[in-house]
Design a protein around this motif. Sequence first.
Motif, PDB file in Angstrom:
ATOM      1  N   UNK A 168      82.679  17.238  29.813  1.00 55.45           N
ATOM      2  CA  UNK A 168      81.364  17.232  30.448  1.00 55.45           C
ATOM      3  C   UNK A 168      81.451  17.503  31.944  1.00 55.45           C
ATOM      4  N   UNK A 169      82.560  17.106  32.596  1.00 54.58           N
ATOM      5  CA  UNK A 169      82.698  17.393  34.029  1.00 54.58           C
ATOM      6  C   UNK A 169      82.762  18.899  34.292  1.00 54.58           C
ATOM      7  N   UNK A 170      83.474  19.608  33.433  1.00 51.45           N
ATOM      8  CA  UNK A 170      83.538  21.058  33.548  1.00 51.45           C
ATOM      9  C   UNK A 170      82.151  21.669  33.329  1.00 51.45           C
ATOM     10  N   UNK A 171      81.412  21.133  32.349  1.00 51.52           N
ATOM     11  CA  UNK A 171      80.080  21.652  32.036  1.00 51.52           C
ATOM     12  C   UNK A 171      79.136  21.500  33.225  1.00 51.52           C
ATOM     13  N   UNK A 172      79.154  20.332  33.855  1.00 53.74           N
ATOM     14  CA  UNK A 172      78.281  20.116  35.008  1.00 53.74           C
ATOM     15  C   UNK A 172      78.667  21.032  36.164  1.00 53.74           C
ATOM     16  N   UNK A 173      79.965  21.244  36.368  1.00 51.98           N
ATOM     17  CA  UNK A 173      80.406  22.153  37.426  1.00 51.98           C
ATOM     18  C   UNK A 173      79.949  23.575  37.183  1.00 51.98           C
ATOM     19  N   UNK A 174      80.074  24.043  35.930  1.00 57.27           N
ATOM     20  CA  UNK A 174      79.664  25.411  35.603  1.00 57.27           C
ATOM     21  C   UNK A 174      78.159  25.590  35.750  1.00 57.27           C
ATOM     22  N   UNK A 236      95.245  19.402  44.300  1.00 56.92           N
ATOM     23  CA  UNK A 236      96.396  20.317  44.337  1.00 56.92           C
ATOM     24  C   UNK A 236      96.432  21.176  43.080  1.00 56.92           C
ATOM     25  N   UNK A 237      96.110  20.587  41.931  1.00 53.30           N
ATOM     26  CA  UNK A 237      96.080  21.351  40.680  1.00 53.30           C
ATOM     27  C   UNK A 237      94.987  22.423  40.739  1.00 53.30           C
ATOM     28  N   UNK A 238      93.851  22.067  41.289  1.00 52.72           N
ATOM     29  CA  UNK A 238      92.763  23.040  41.427  1.00 52.72           C
ATOM     30  C   UNK A 238      93.175  24.181  42.351  1.00 52.72           C
ATOM     31  N   UNK A 239      93.835  23.855  43.446  1.00 52.53           N
ATOM     32  CA  UNK A 239      94.304  24.899  44.365  1.00 52.53           C
ATOM     33  C   UNK A 239      95.290  25.837  43.681  1.00 52.53           C
ATOM     34  N   UNK A 298      86.189  18.521  41.253  1.00 50.89           N
ATOM     35  CA  UNK A 298      86.990  17.644  42.112  1.00 50.89           C
ATOM     36  C   UNK A 298      86.241  16.356  42.423  1.00 50.89           C
ATOM     37  N   UNK A 299      84.942  16.469  42.675  1.00 48.37           N
ATOM     38  CA  UNK A 299      84.130  15.293  43.007  1.00 48.37           C
ATOM     39  C   UNK A 299      84.008  14.343  41.815  1.00 48.37           C
ATOM     40  N   UNK A 300      83.789  14.898  40.620  1.00 43.02           N
ATOM     41  CA  UNK A 300      83.587  14.069  39.433  1.00 43.02           C
ATOM     42  C   UNK A 300      84.897  13.536  38.877  1.00 43.02           C
TER      43      UNK A 300
END
Length: 322
Positions: A168-174, A236-239, A298-300
């Motif tokens: 769900x965190x990915x869904x909200x980001x998208x 760091x993983x996101x970067x 990152x925030x969630x």
Amino acid sequence: MRLRLVQQGTNFDFFGRWKLWFGISGALMVLALVSFFFQGLNFGIDFRGGTTIRTESEQVIDIGEYRAAISTLGLGDVTITEVFDPTFAANQNVALIRIQAQEGQESVTAAVVEATRAALASRIPDIRFVSVESVGPKVSGELIRKAVLAVLLAIGAVLIYIWLRFEWQFALGAVAALIHDVILTIGIFSELQIKFDLAIIAALLTIVGYSLNDTVVVFDRVRENLRKYKKKPLAEVLNISINETLSRTLMTSVTTLLALIALFVLGGDVIRGFVFAMIWGVVVGTYSSVFVAASILLYLGVKRDWSKPTDTTGNQFANVDA
């Protein structure tokens, strides 16, 4: 030696100031909404109502000549397009003229149609009005409602798909990235008062698909790297993930922009609004995939489920050189 838009082994820090990107995006969205509510959109004939006139003549159609003849009448928004059909005879030249409804009227009056005929006949003597069709405010209002519904359904479908595909965190980001792109696109059309018609709705839906494509590629790599780097911080993983897909992202955006800029310069007035929306959408879509969707993630935060095996399906093209 191959040309690269992005060198191998890049290590840009995209999230050192992720709150700053949030602030910039938030400020731009507020400006877009203020412009929309106070200035409004410059609706075209599709949403405002008007009349479509189909003409025929033996003389080759010159859009500039048609426009110059009609401009003296002061009719406001007038769109002229040439119609091509392989069934037409060699001397059968067909054009569509769309005139917006005048203030206080549901459609163009017979007097305006006759004045248009006379203005065109002064330059093209053999011109004939084959058909005259009107679109009233009721139909225009229905088109607006359906256009809004189409955009909302597209965003809702994306929310469900990403939720099932990731978490769900990915869904909200998208979805936040898609809403960001749509609001900024509507805002630029409101601020510049560019004509807003059904073609722009088609552009908005295309932008939703394009932005989602970029976001899913990034999220796929993020999910893979979350399993690969179990002890690294999420930022760091996101970067790492964005740097690994940066080459592919920029190559896709730049090649798309090259085609769109060519259409914008050479395509003529008929598709210029659509192409402008696409150019703007590609730029903000690329930006939002990195600085909005990933920043929301990152925030969630995200739960790291290591019980599932690593799945690299769909990632084999993520490192294509640009």
